[in-house]
Design a protein around this motif. Structure first.
Motif, PDB file in Angstrom:
ATOM      1  N   UNK A 300       3.753   3.027   5.912  1.00 27.21           N
ATOM      2  CA  UNK A 300       2.988   4.024   5.154  1.00 27.21           C
ATOM      3  C   UNK A 300       1.965   3.369   4.224  1.00 27.21           C
ATOM      4  N   UNK A 301       1.961   2.046   4.179  1.00 31.82           N
ATOM      5  CA  UNK A 301       0.973   1.329   3.378  1.00 31.82           C
ATOM      6  C   UNK A 301      -0.066   0.715   4.296  1.00 31.82           C
ATOM      7  N   UNK A 302      -1.202   0.321   3.724  1.00 29.43           N
ATOM      8  CA  UNK A 302      -2.301  -0.200   4.539  1.00 29.43           C
ATOM      9  C   UNK A 302      -2.229  -1.703   4.725  1.00 29.43           C
ATOM     10  N   UNK A 303      -3.387  -2.263   5.063  1.00 32.72           N
ATOM     11  CA  UNK A 303      -3.464  -3.691   5.347  1.00 32.72           C
ATOM     12  C   UNK A 303      -4.612  -4.327   4.568  1.00 32.72           C
ATOM     13  N   UNK A 304      -4.342  -5.507   4.028  1.00 33.49           N
ATOM     14  CA  UNK A 304      -5.412  -6.251   3.355  1.00 33.49           C
ATOM     15  C   UNK A 304      -6.096  -7.211   4.327  1.00 33.49           C
ATOM     16  N   UNK A 305      -5.831  -7.048   5.632  1.00 34.89           N
ATOM     17  CA  UNK A 305      -6.453  -7.948   6.613  1.00 34.89           C
ATOM     18  C   UNK A 305      -5.966  -9.365   6.389  1.00 34.89           C
TER      19      UNK A 305
END
Ligand code: MG
Length: 469
Positions: A300-305
């Motif tokens: 449910x959280x994103x990605x900092x690449x």
């Protein structure tokens, strides 16, 4: 005796002339600067857009915005969590100068008594004084009590939620992470407000992105007489994640992707409204986020690449944001810049473009980015100070970043604030993931950064926290 009173027709002519004169004077006094739209996401990761390399989230509207505008590869929020980051955006000042940070509570909560103090000059106040119409749509999080709401900080109107969408969780909501990972609006007693009135509670969260978008479109369409400043601060993709029916199953990335793709749709609607109303050539649109991805929320959280860590930390993933700026006819398209930028820089940049008056009785942490926007400079800012509340954690000078202290985000190592035995140095161009400490090889760089810290501290007065009450 002859009456000296003019004939009624002459009186009428005089009144008409006065009125025309007043109208002309008003027109001359009205600001002629460009419109500003700031689209501010919540917890969006550096790697979450297709134009920033995400392999399964599709953001065609943001990709088009990037093609027509400027992609910032090194643009930062001023703090790794919501409240201090937003205070800094609004004031052009590090949050410890306004007291909008805390080593204990970190952000404002529904039981907080504090908020952004009236003594701070906000972007909205500055632009309103320069003749702008100002509107705030979305998440505020700078104080929910009446005296701290957007309408008390320079905005003519407000429609949105006053704090995060995971707050005010009701006792009957499922415990633990279930109410986050299987969310319902009814679990969170978050109010939806218009100006200072609660108009819905709990806010119907799946419809928020669409309703914010509609509100923003109406604001733009009805702004014909004055230039305007629209601050559209999405509640998403902060957990609990919600999207409308139209976006259920939209993305290959699952629920998180659906949420981002709905924000992408929203951006497309805003830009299309600017085009169709003939305002595009006279509007600077900024798209960015308040802090990095909330990694402990798992899928449910994103990605900092490729950047290290995320929300809550002063590693790059916590504060470097995927940022786009768009202004057809002024910003050349298909550009990427490696110039350093900060959300705090909007204050000085907008002031310059709008010929608005900056507050001159306090230090600002704001640089003018206009030369970068116009392609006349490769950068006007050369340093960044990474704070976790009142603690100076790291400093960036040019490509170098020196960490003095470390702390994980939410339950990650190191759990407590830990002073580095010797500061750790990274070269962010060679090593964007901050993996290889090269402090020993570059004592001269460390010395230069130390001088920058001393200069920074020379005018630094930290205000007492307003978040702990
Ligand atoms: Mg946030």
């Amino acid at each position: 005796m002859k009456c000296l009173r003019p004939h009624p027709w002459i009186q009428l002519r005089q009144i008409t002339l006065c009125f025309v004169g007043w109208c002309l004077a008003s027109a001359i006094c009205t600001a002629q600067g460009p419109n500003f739209v700031v689209i501010f996401c919540d917890d969006l990761g550096y790697g979450d857009l297709s134009c920033f390399g995400h392999p399964s989230i599709e953001t065609p509207e943001l990709d088009r915005m990037a093609q027509e505008g400027l992609r910032w590869l090194q643009f930062y929020s001023a703090a790794p969590v919501c409240t201090p980051s937003r205070a800094a955006l609004m004031t052009g000042r590090l949050p410890l100068r306004s007291g909008m940070c805390s080593n204990k509570r970190r952000v404002l909560f529904p039981n907080s008594k504090g908020g952004l103090p009236a003594s701070e000059v906000t972007l909205a106040e500055m632009l309103r004084d320069a003749g702008y119409r100002t509107g705030c749509v979305g998440k505020w999080h700078l104080g929910h009590l009446p005296e701290y709401l957007p309408t008390h900080h320079g905005f003519d109107s407000y429609f949105g939620i006053p704090y995060s969408n995971d707050m005010d969780r009701l006792a009957e909501a499922p415990r633990g992470m279930t109410s986050i990972f299987e969310p319902k609006s009814a679990y969170f007693n978050v109010p939806l407000m218009r100006d200072a009135q609660v108009v819905e509670r709990p806010a119907d969260q799946p419809s928020l992105t669409q309703r914010y978008t509609q509100e923003a479109i109406e604001f733009i369409k009805s702004s014909d007489e004055k230039p305007f400043f629209l601050y559209l601060a999405h509640s998403m993709p902060h957990v609990p994640l919600f999207r409308s029916e139209d976006f259920v199953g939209h993305s290959r990335r699952g629920l998180y992707g659906d949420v981002i793709e709905e924000i992408d749709w929203s951006v497309g609607q805003i830009l299309e409204t600017l085009r169709s109303t003939g305002k595009a050539q006279n509007t600077l649109v900024v798209f960015t986020s308040d802090n990095g991805p909330w990694l402990s929320q798992r899928h449910h959280g994103g990605s900092a690449g490729l950047l290290r860590e995320g929300k809550g930390t002063t590693w790059e993933g916590g504060m470097r944001e995927p940022t786009l700026m768009w202004w057809p006819g002024t910003i050349a398209g298909s550009q990427a810049t490696s110039a350093l930028g900060s959300t705090m820089d909007l204050m000085r940049t907008f002031a310059g473009l709008a010929e608005a008056e900056l507050p001159d009785d306090r230090p600002l942490d704001s640089y003018d980015l206009e030369p970068v926007l116009r392609g006349e400079s490769h950068g006007t800012r050369d340093r960044l100070f990474y704070y976790r509340a009142y603690e100076l954690m790291a400093v960036r000078l040019g490509p170098w970043k020196l960490h003095y202290q470390e702390q994980g985000s939410y339950g990650t190592e190191p759990r407590k604030l830990t002073k580095c035995e010797t500061p750790k140095l990274y070269h962010l161009e060679h090593d964007p993931s901050e993996r290889y400490n090269i402090a020993k090889q570059h004592p001269d760089v460390i010395e230069r950064i130390q001088l920058a810290v001393e200069a920074h501290r020379s005018d630094l007065v930290a205000a007492e926290t307003l978040l702990d009450h």
